[in-house]
Design a protein around this motif. Structure first.
Motif, short mmCIF file in Angstrom:
data_model
loop_
_atom_site.label_atom_id
_atom_site.label_comp_id
_atom_site.label_asym_id
_atom_site.label_seq_id
_atom_site.Cartn_x
_atom_site.Cartn_y
_atom_site.Cartn_z
N ASN A 119 -3.47 16.46 3.53
CA ASN A 119 -2.85 17.77 3.30
C ASN A 119 -1.43 17.63 2.76
O ASN A 119 -0.50 18.31 3.22
N GLN A 120 -1.27 16.70 1.80
CA GLN A 120 0.02 16.46 1.12
C GLN A 120 1.10 16.01 2.08
O GLN A 120 2.29 16.24 1.85
N ARG A 121 0.72 15.33 3.13
CA ARG A 121 1.66 14.73 4.07
C ARG A 121 1.28 13.28 4.31
O ARG A 121 0.09 12.97 4.44
N LYS A 122 2.26 12.42 4.39
CA LYS A 122 2.01 11.00 4.63
C LYS A 122 1.34 10.83 5.99
O LYS A 122 1.76 11.41 6.99
N TRP A 123 0.31 9.99 5.99
CA TRP A 123 -0.50 9.89 7.20
C TRP A 123 -0.53 8.46 7.72
O TRP A 123 0.12 8.14 8.71
N ARG A 124 -1.26 7.56 7.06
CA ARG A 124 -1.37 6.19 7.52
C ARG A 124 -1.03 5.23 6.39
O ARG A 124 -1.23 5.54 5.21
N ARG A 125 -0.57 4.02 6.74
CA ARG A 125 -0.13 3.07 5.72
C ARG A 125 -0.34 1.64 6.21
O ARG A 125 -0.09 1.33 7.37
N LYS A 126 -0.80 0.79 5.31
CA LYS A 126 -0.96 -0.63 5.57
C LYS A 126 -0.53 -1.40 4.32
O LYS A 126 -0.45 -0.84 3.22
N LYS A 127 -0.29 -2.71 4.48
CA LYS A 127 0.13 -3.50 3.32
C LYS A 127 -0.45 -4.91 3.42
O LYS A 127 -0.81 -5.39 4.50
N THR A 128 -0.54 -5.54 2.25
CA THR A 128 -1.10 -6.88 2.16
C THR A 128 -0.01 -7.92 2.44
O THR A 128 1.16 -7.60 2.65
N SER A 129 -0.44 -9.17 2.40
CA SER A 129 0.53 -10.27 2.49
C SER A 129 1.30 -10.40 1.18
O SER A 129 0.93 -9.82 0.16
N THR A 130 2.36 -11.18 1.20
CA THR A 130 3.23 -11.33 0.04
C THR A 130 2.83 -12.54 -0.77
O THR A 130 2.57 -13.61 -0.22
N LYS A 131 2.76 -12.34 -2.10
CA LYS A 131 2.48 -13.44 -3.03
C LYS A 131 3.74 -13.73 -3.84
O LYS A 131 4.40 -12.80 -4.33
N LYS A 132 4.06 -15.00 -3.99
CA LYS A 132 5.33 -15.38 -4.61
C LYS A 132 5.11 -15.98 -6.00
O LYS A 132 4.17 -16.74 -6.23
N GLY A 133 6.02 -15.61 -6.89
CA GLY A 133 6.14 -16.24 -8.20
C GLY A 133 4.91 -16.22 -9.08
O GLY A 133 4.57 -17.24 -9.69
#
Length: 389
Positions: A278-292
């Motif tokens: 409903n146009q509101r931030k709800w849940r969030r996840k993120k991946t691991s970091t990849k370098k270079g």
């Protein structure tokens, strides 16, 4: 006796002997045919025998004769050597001439558009109706990409139409164009053939300067498409991920696979997966970091609990974030999917719902973060409580 005359010799042969030398002359007078019949028959038989002998000799000669090779330095004959205008049309033209003439006369199809300018809001409203006679190998999955030239990044993509060369779009999009810049603005419509795992093939383009149309009236007319351009403006990058939804349990699984075409100079990259309700931030996840690397590979899965009753109110946003050298992390590009999206993201969302319990993977072009945020129109209220799993 000396006084007797010699007796004449008898012409008849003695019994039991055959007079060979006189056989044919004796038989000819006895046959009741005229002499000219024998002469014609003899001539015909002789001609027949001579003809048979000649045919046998020719066959034997051809069998033993080897084919002769054409000389390599033989002069080629084309239309250029035939100077007479009365015989040029009887000579078959060269293949190169035929290919060039057919390419020049090739038609790329037509597009039906409606244009209207709103002086109050100062925006141009573009209505894509339909396209006909698109050229492709067999059938295609066409869709349209619309943009205006001075504005970079702001564009609209229609829904993908499966297995047709005459798609019915019936979609409308708006672009903010100040009235003072209307004469310097060009509308660009690009028709493409959708490919899920490869580069999309261009089918035709339309470049329409807005100073050639009357902005005070709604115009709807057919336009002839031209050949596609050599290349599109440089893209931000691409992201590949898969979607899977199970209606019974309400589980939405997002598998972030890989990215490509990212700009150089990125020290670290990762992907944020965000759900908006409903146009509101709800849940969030993120991946691991990849370098270079400009082609990071993640292959990480995230599962969200989304009841089927809330599925039509959910937006899914995937964003690539990066740490540039000696700078803080910032978004590079975003992909917005859901029932309010358009173009390829909307098609991917619809394919996920149409093939429940099956993962559907696809590449997506990254969009500018500000453009996606403006299209989402998020409300600045506090986040909604998470549903119990």
């Amino acid at each position: 006796m000396m006084g007797h005359a010699p007796e004449p010799l008898s012409t008849s042969a003695p019994a039991g002997t055959t007079a060979v030398p006189g056989l044919i002359p004796d038989l000819v007078p006895r046959i009741p045919w005229p002499r000219w019949v024998f002469i014609i028959t003899a001539l015909a038989a002789g001609a027949l025998i001579i003809s048979c002998l000649l045919c046998v000799a020719c066959c034997c000669h051809r069998r033993h004769q080897r084919p002769r090779k054409q000389p390599k330095d033989k002069e080629a004959v084309g239309l250029q050597s035939a100077r007479s205008s009365t015989t040029a049309h009887l000579v078959q033209p060269d293949v190169d001439i035929l290919e060039s003439s057919s390419e020049g006369a090739r038609k790329w199809g037509r597009l039906l558009l409606s244009l209207e300018y709103d002086f109050g809001s100062q925006e141009i409203r573009v209505g894509l109706r339909q396209a006909t006679d698109l050229k492709a190998e067999g059938t295609a999955d066409p869709y349209a990409r619309v943009s205006v030239s001075p504005q970079a990044g702001h564009r609209h993509e229609t829904k993908v139409h499966r297995g047709t060369l005459c798609p019915m779009f019936e979609e409308t999009c708006c672009f903010p164009v100040p009235q003072a810049e209307l004469s310097r603005t060009t509308l660009q419509v690009r028709l493409l053939d959708f490919k899920r795992f490869s580069e999309h093939e261009a089918l035709g383009e339309l470049h329409l300067p807005l100073d050639t149309v009357d902005p005070q009236h709604v115009l709807e007319r057919w336009y002839q498409l031209g050949p596609p351009g050599t290349a599109e403006p440089k893209q931000i990058g691409e992201l590949c991920f898969s979607l899977r939804y199970v209606p019974g349990s309400g589980r939405l699984t997002v598998v972030v696979l890989e990215a490509r075409g990212l700009s150089t100079g990125l020290a670290e990259t990762y992907v944020k997966v965000q759900l908006i309700l409903n146009q509101r931030k709800w849940r969030r996840k993120k991946t691991s970091t990849k370098k270079g690397t400009t082609t990071p590979y993640f292959n990480e899965a995230f599962t969200f609990l989304v009841p089927f009753s809330q599925l039509q109110s959910v937006d899914l946003v995937l964003a690539i974030w990066a740490h540039r050298l000696q700078f803080r992390a910032e978004p590079v590009g975003k992909v917005w999917l859901g029932p309010r999206a358009s173009g390829q993201p909307l098609q991917h969302w619809a394919d996920m719902l149409a093939h429940a319990r099956r993962p559907i993977a696809q590449w997506h072009h990254l969009q500018p973060p500000r453009e996606v945020d403006r299209a989402l129109g998020l409300h600045p209220q506090r986040r909604l409580p998470r549903p119990r799993s």
